[in-house]
Every structure is written in C-alpha cells, then in structure tokens.
Design a protein around this motif. Structure first.
Motif, PDB file in Angstrom:
ATOM      1  N   PRO A 161       0.840  -1.201   0.000  1.00 49.68           N
ATOM      2  CA  PRO A 161       0.000   0.000   0.000  1.00 49.68           C
ATOM      3  C   PRO A 161       0.876   1.252   0.000  1.00 49.68           C
ATOM      4  O   PRO A 161       2.061   1.193   0.326  1.00 49.68           O
ATOM      5  CB  PRO A 161      -0.768  -0.130   1.311  1.00 49.68           C
ATOM      6  N   PRO A 162       0.302   2.401  -0.354  1.00 46.48           N
ATOM      7  CA  PRO A 162       1.076   3.643  -0.265  1.00 46.48           C
ATOM      8  C   PRO A 162       1.431   3.964   1.176  1.00 46.48           C
ATOM      9  O   PRO A 162       0.756   3.518   2.102  1.00 46.48           O
ATOM     10  CB  PRO A 162       0.111   4.690  -0.849  1.00 46.48           C
ATOM     11  N   ALA A 163       2.501   4.715   1.353  1.00 45.76           N
ATOM     12  CA  ALA A 163       2.946   5.068   2.698  1.00 45.76           C
ATOM     13  C   ALA A 163       1.872   5.890   3.410  1.00 45.76           C
ATOM     14  O   ALA A 163       1.248   6.767   2.800  1.00 45.76           O
ATOM     15  CB  ALA A 163       4.243   5.871   2.621  1.00 45.76           C
ATOM     16  N   PRO A 164       1.640   5.627   4.694  1.00 44.90           N
ATOM     17  CA  PRO A 164       0.622   6.391   5.435  1.00 44.90           C
ATOM     18  C   PRO A 164       1.041   7.846   5.615  1.00 44.90           C
ATOM     19  O   PRO A 164       2.232   8.166   5.660  1.00 44.90           O
ATOM     20  CB  PRO A 164       0.553   5.662   6.783  1.00 44.90           C
ATOM     21  N   GLY A 165       0.044   8.742   5.706  1.00 46.39           N
ATOM     22  CA  GLY A 165       0.326  10.159   5.863  1.00 46.39           C
ATOM     23  C   GLY A 165       0.699  10.537   7.290  1.00 46.39           C
ATOM     24  O   GLY A 165       0.522   9.751   8.225  1.00 46.39           O
ATOM     25  N   MET A 166       1.190  11.780   7.463  1.00 49.94           N
ATOM     26  CA  MET A 166       1.643  12.256   8.767  1.00 49.94           C
ATOM     27  C   MET A 166       0.498  12.388   9.763  1.00 49.94           C
ATOM     28  O   MET A 166       0.732  12.400  10.976  1.00 49.94           O
ATOM     29  CB  MET A 166       2.345  13.599   8.619  1.00 49.94           C
ATOM     30  N   LEU A 167      -0.742  12.472   9.266  1.00 45.63           N
ATOM     31  CA  LEU A 167      -1.881  12.553  10.178  1.00 45.63           C
ATOM     32  C   LEU A 167      -1.930  11.324  11.082  1.00 45.63           C
ATOM     33  O   LEU A 167      -2.302  11.419  12.261  1.00 45.63           O
ATOM     34  CB  LEU A 167      -3.182  12.680   9.372  1.00 45.63           C
TER      35      LEU A 167
END
Length: 321
Positions: A116-122
């Motif tokens: 999966p794409p890398a998770p965001g900073m949130l």
C-alpha cells in the motif's frame, strides 16, 4: 447478594469510576484511530483502533463483575467471592490474546499483497496523541489499583498500557516510511510488532490468574514475614506447615504453631487469636488465617531454636502434620 462493608463499597465505587473513565476514553480513541487510519492509509493505526475497541469488552466485564467479587462471604462462598475477580483477569487476558492474534493474522496476510502507499503524517499525530493519553490512563488506573489492591483493575491498567505501546510502532512506521519511502511494508511489520506486545501483555495477565485458580503456592516473602512475626511473639516456640493462597487481590493463610505443652487450652487459644490479629494487621492483603496449635516438646530445640532460614527450609521439605 449480601451487603458489602463500607470499605468494600468504597473499593467497588473506585473500580467502577476508574473503569468508566477508561471506557469513555477508549471509545474516543478507537473512533479517532480507525477514522484517521482509513484517511491516512495506515493499516497499523486501524488495527490499533480495533485494539482500543476491544478494551470496551474488558471494561464491561469489570463494571459488571465487580459487583459480584466485591460481595462479602456467604453460605455458598464461605471464603468470599474473590475468585470471580480472578476469572475476570483470565477473560481480560484471553480477549487481549485474541485481539493480538487477529491483528497478527491480518498483517501476515497483507504482506503478500501489493504494497500500500505510505501512510500520511496525520497517522503519526494520532498515534502520538494516543500514546500520551493511554499512558496517562495507565498510570492513573495502576495507582488506583495498587491503592485498593484490585487485580482486575491492575489487569485493565496493563490493557491500557498495551494500547499505548501498540501505538509506538505505528508512529515509528509513519516516520520511517517518510524517510525511506522504498520500504513499503513497514506499516505491516509495525502491526506485527504490536501483536507481539499484546500477546506478551496477555500472558502476563493470564499466567498469574491461572496459578491462583489452581491454588499455587503464594510468595516466599509472605512466608518469611509470617515466620518473622512468629519469632517476635515470645509465646510461640516454633511455626511450620505454612500454606498460602490467593483469592482475588487477597491472601488466605494457614499454619501450625507450637506452644508450651503445659499451658491450658484457653491460654493457647488466646495466643493463636492474638497471633492471627497480628498477621492480619501487619501483613498486606491477608483476610483470614487458620492456625493449628501443637505442643512444643523438643527440649533441645528450646535451647537451640532453628534460624529463620532453617525453618523455611524445613517448611519446604516437611509434610503437614
């Protein structure tokens, strides 16, 4: 159900208040973690949110069960209802283990999927906020558990800490993915680390509870303290056949004491009652003691009494009379 004493009523109220506060925070954190995890694309944070929701089940067990294990002894349960608390600890541990196994299984399955794409900073901010809040909840709950000597509340405190710890790999995975974007599976690996932490916490809750349910021997420190109290009593010549077992957060003891064979039964009984009062007032968590009186007839040991270490050694290797 019999009426509880004032002290037990205060203890029960404390358990319910602390658990209710924890439940409200668990609902809030679970919703935030799952929602943010979906938006930010963090599988580990979603799994962490499910873990927070699982805490609600254990909260419900404590809120419901505490009304039973806090009840005083009755004709059907002459030793009290403490084992209900032990059963609650086993249930909490098993729930924790099942959650950990489920999270681990999901993580292993997704390792074979397209990364999966890398998770965001949130996701990082949500994880850090969860770590702080659950660690504070752990410390507060543990402080209350120690104050009122509640094993179930202590187990739930560890449930809170496992939730805090489970958010640590989530935060690390987000930062690591931001720095090393080519490492696509860090989020799943973080979820596996969370699984290991949860299973460890589950074992640390279940194992002592199972030992208690099987009436395993209590702490050696308890027995040492009992021998010391006997040595401080000038009317007790020897103590042996010491046994201890736990029921909930309390201790039940029994022992044999040897006294002057020439004294009257009334006098010997008075010594045993005085010693029982001493034990209950000076030893933490002891709620009852059964004392068997024997005559002390060995003149040689009257002159050369055994040391504390020798008595404990004899206790371990000598069958009960």
């Amino acid at each position: 159900m019999p009426e509880a004493s004032d002290q037990d009523s205060v203890k029960g109220k404390t358990i319910r208040t602390v658990t209710l506060v924890g439940a409200i925070l668990n609902v809030f954190l679970a919703v935030v973690k799952i929602g943010v995890g979906k938006v930010a694309g963090s599988q580990a944070l979603v799994a962490d949110g499910v873990h927070s929701f699982s805490d609600l089940i254990t909260d419900a067990v404590i809120l419901f069960g505490s009304r039973y294990w806090m009840a005083p002894a009755d004709s059907n349960h002459p030793y009290g209802h403490g084992k209900f608390e032990t059963l609650a600890n086993v249930f909490i541990g098993l729930m924790l283990a099942l959650v950990g196994i489920g999270m681990g299984w999901d993580s292993i399955e997704t390792l074979s999927d397209t990364a999966p794409p890398a998770p965001g900073m949130l996701a990082f901010y949500a994880a850090v906020a969860a770590i702080v809040m659950k660690e504070l909840l752990y410390r507060w709950t543990m402080q209350k558990a120690k104050h009122i000597q509640s094993g179930a509340l202590r187990a739930n405190a560890w449930h809170h800490r496992s939730d805090a710890l489970s958010s640590v790999p989530v935060a690390v995975a987000v930062i690591a993915n931001a720095i090393f974007p080519s490492l696509k599976y860090l989020d799943q690996i973080a979820a596996l680390l969370v699984t290991g932490m949860i299973l460890k916490a589950a074992f640390e809750i279940i194992w002592p509870a199972l030992k208690e349910l099987t009436d395993a021997r209590g702490s050696e420190e308890v027995e040492k303290r009992l021998v010391q109290l006997a040595e401080e009593d000038g009317d007790i010549r020897e103590i042996h056949a010491i046994r201890s077992r736990q029921t909930g957060g309390s201790l039940l003891l029994d022992c044999h004491i040897l006294v002057d064979p020439e004294m009257t039964i009334e006098h010997a009984h008075g010594i045993s009652e005085r010693f029982k009062t001493t034990i209950i007032t000076q030893m933490d968590n002891v709620i009852d003691v059964v004392i068997h009186i024997e005559p002390y007839t060995c003149e040689e040991r009257l002159v050369n009494p055994c040391s504390l270490e020798e008595r404990l050694h004899q206790q371990k290797n000598k069958p009960n009379r």
